[in-house]
Scaffold this motif. Structure first.
Motif, PDB file in Angstrom:
ATOM      1  N   UNK A  91     -37.779  31.578  -2.055  1.00 11.36           N
ATOM      2  CA  UNK A  91     -37.688  31.491  -0.587  1.00 11.36           C
ATOM      3  C   UNK A  91     -36.243  31.698  -0.113  1.00 11.36           C
ATOM      4  N   UNK A  92     -36.121  31.839   1.211  1.00  7.79           N
ATOM      5  CA  UNK A  92     -34.799  32.076   1.797  1.00  7.79           C
ATOM      6  C   UNK A  92     -34.456  30.954   2.770  1.00  7.79           C
ATOM      7  N   UNK A  93     -33.234  30.484   2.675  1.00  7.34           N
ATOM      8  CA  UNK A  93     -32.744  29.510   3.664  1.00  7.34           C
ATOM      9  C   UNK A  93     -31.701  30.202   4.535  1.00  7.34           C
ATOM     10  N   UNK A  94     -31.688  29.862   5.816  1.00 10.64           N
ATOM     11  CA  UNK A  94     -30.701  30.436   6.740  1.00 10.64           C
ATOM     12  C   UNK A  94     -29.523  29.476   6.857  1.00 10.64           C
ATOM     13  N   UNK A  95     -28.313  30.017   6.778  1.00 11.84           N
ATOM     14  CA  UNK A  95     -27.112  29.196   6.919  1.00 11.84           C
ATOM     15  C   UNK A  95     -26.204  29.804   7.975  1.00 11.84           C
ATOM     16  N   UNK A  96     -25.555  28.927   8.737  1.00  7.49           N
ATOM     17  CA  UNK A  96     -24.495  29.384   9.638  1.00  7.49           C
ATOM     18  C   UNK A  96     -23.175  29.009   8.972  1.00  7.49           C
ATOM     19  N   UNK A  97     -22.322  30.011   8.839  1.00  8.27           N
ATOM     20  CA  UNK A  97     -21.048  29.783   8.165  1.00  8.27           C
ATOM     21  C   UNK A  97     -19.958  29.758   9.224  1.00  8.27           C
ATOM     22  N   UNK A 120     -21.766  34.015  11.353  1.00  9.69           N
ATOM     23  CA  UNK A 120     -20.496  33.626  10.744  1.00  9.69           C
ATOM     24  C   UNK A 120     -19.369  33.852  11.746  1.00  9.69           C
ATOM     25  N   UNK A 121     -18.339  33.041  11.634  1.00 11.68           N
ATOM     26  CA  UNK A 121     -17.173  33.211  12.506  1.00 11.68           C
ATOM     27  C   UNK A 121     -15.956  33.602  11.669  1.00 11.68           C
ATOM     28  N   UNK A 122     -16.242  34.092  10.478  1.00 10.95           N
ATOM     29  CA  UNK A 122     -15.174  34.444   9.540  1.00 10.95           C
ATOM     30  C   UNK A 122     -14.260  35.534  10.098  1.00 10.95           C
ATOM     31  N   UNK A 123     -14.832  36.439  10.930  1.00 10.33           N
ATOM     32  CA  UNK A 123     -14.032  37.560  11.452  1.00 10.33           C
ATOM     33  C   UNK A 123     -12.818  37.079  12.238  1.00 10.33           C
ATOM     34  N   UNK A 124     -12.896  35.854  12.811  1.00  9.90           N
ATOM     35  CA  UNK A 124     -11.741  35.350  13.562  1.00  9.90           C
ATOM     36  C   UNK A 124     -11.268  34.012  12.977  1.00  9.90           C
ATOM     37  N   UNK A 125     -11.216  33.956  11.668  1.00  6.63           N
ATOM     38  CA  UNK A 125     -10.733  32.749  10.965  1.00  6.63           C
ATOM     39  C   UNK A 125     -11.441  31.481  11.433  1.00  6.63           C
TER      40      UNK A 125
END
Ligand code: PMP
Length: 356
Positions: A91-97, A120-125
């Motif tokens: 199965x797949x779990x959804x994560x917000x990073x 994800x908000x990785x694009x802006x640290x």
């Protein structure tokens, strides 16, 4: 000597909690025994556990589907225990990073099944909270971090989804009103807003358990902890006692609604000073700023060291930013009094006026 404790965790606890806990270390409830010397299966400790659970239920206004557990291991253990119990291999779990801790949760979940990072908000640290995303309808659950301790962002709303919702609330648990029943599972290391390190609060809707096909080791199985009232094995007795005292204190402060008012006041005061004084700058998108961990920098990085020196001289602890982010981080957890924020903003003003 007045000290101001802005540590990010372990962090400030109410003075009365520390006094009661230190008394209990020597003579718990006039038993002549230390809290560290009593069996966890004695009525003396069972009363502590019962009161801690009932206070958590009351303060979070939990319905009868939700169980309250006090478990070993810190929030990091929950990064593993959540997928162990809830994510089948296929199965797949959804994560917000949205920060360091969310990324760590993703890494652990990948050991158990598929993970789709839906936002994800990785694009802006990680300086903002991602808003536009969709969650696959067949995801086992959606996991997110309500407050990003290192980056200083916080969710103001609960993400909309029909799949079971799971939140790491380690750094803002019980700091603001929320519909806690909306969550399938909440976990939080106690060492910031609700006690001493060494114990996790886990709130779980029992209807989501027992659905994965893998075998779960006894100590990892939420159902067995529920059956055993968080006493499958020797619990972290002292840490649970400190949590119970902290929850008692919180109730006396007017519960979550009461503390939220003070927390709002503290955060407004500090952000207002950062905005007003050109010497300092907040790094985080305005609408996503955390009320627990205020992250900011000096407009001129050369003065950072001097400012930290002044803070040290004035007994202001924990102002240095996390090593991954730099700058400053001032944590305003529940037990931090408004007077400490007033002292800190006065220091910012004074420092600014002397440098200009
Ligand atoms: N999640 C968050 C949001 C945290 O702030 C922390 C610790 N600072 C953790 C998880 C990890 O907690 P622990 O050290 O108790 O495992």
């Amino acid at each position: 000597m007045t000290v101001h404790n802005f540590n990010a965790g372990p962090s400030i606890l109410p003075k009365e909690v520390l006094e009661q806990a230190s008394e209990a270390l020597v003579n718990f409830n006039n038993s002549g025994l230390s809290i560290l010397e009593i069996g966890h299966r004695t009525p003396l400790f069972q009363n502590i556990m019962d009161e801690a659970v009932s206070l958590a239920r009351e303060l979070m206004n939990l319905d009868s589907h939700h169980e309250v557990l006090f478990l070993h291991g810190g929030a990091t253990t929950q990064f593993m225990q959540v997928p162990y119990n809830l994510l089948d291999e296929t199965k797949t779990a959804a994560y917000i990073d949205n920060g360091v801790w969310g990324s760590k949760a993703v890494k652990e979940a990948r050991l158990f099944g598929n993970v789709e990072v839906v936002a994800s908000s990785k694009d802006k640290d990680h300086t903002y909270i991602p808003k536009d995303f969709s969650v696959p309808a067949d995801a086992a659950y959606l996991h997110y971090t309500t407050n990003n301790t290192i980056e200083g962002t916080q969710w103001n709303t609960i993400p909309e989804t029909d799949v079971p919702l799971i939140a790491d609330m380690s750094s803002d648990i019980l700091s603001r009103q929320m519909n806690f029943n909306r969550f399938a599972l909440i976990y939080a290391g106690a060492q910031k807003n609700m006690g001493a390190a060494g114990v996790n609060l886990v709130v779980v809707n029992k209807n989501i358990l027992g659905k994965v096909s893998r075998k779960i080791p006894t100590i990892m199985d939420y159902r067995i902890h529920i059956e055993n009232g968080s006493m499958l094995n020797t619990p972290p007795v002292f840490a649970i006692y400190v949590s119970m005292l902290t929850l008692r204190w919180l109730k006396k402060m007017g519960g979550v609604a009461g503390i939220e008012k003070i927390n709002n006041e503290k955060a407004s005061l500090l952000y207002e000073a950062i905005e007003r004084l050109p010497m300092f700058k907040a790094k985080v998108a305005e609408e996503d700023r955390s009320k627990m961990n205020i992250v900011f920098v000096a407009a001129n990085p050369d003065i950072e060291k001097d400012f930290l020196e002044v803070c040290k001289k004035e007994n202001m602890y924990g102002v240095k930013g996390h090593r991954l982010v730099g700058g400053f981080r001032v944590s305003l957890y529940n037990a931090l009094p408004l007077s400490s924020v007033k002292a800190f903003t006065a220091l910012m003003e004074d420092f600014s006026s002397r440098y200009n």
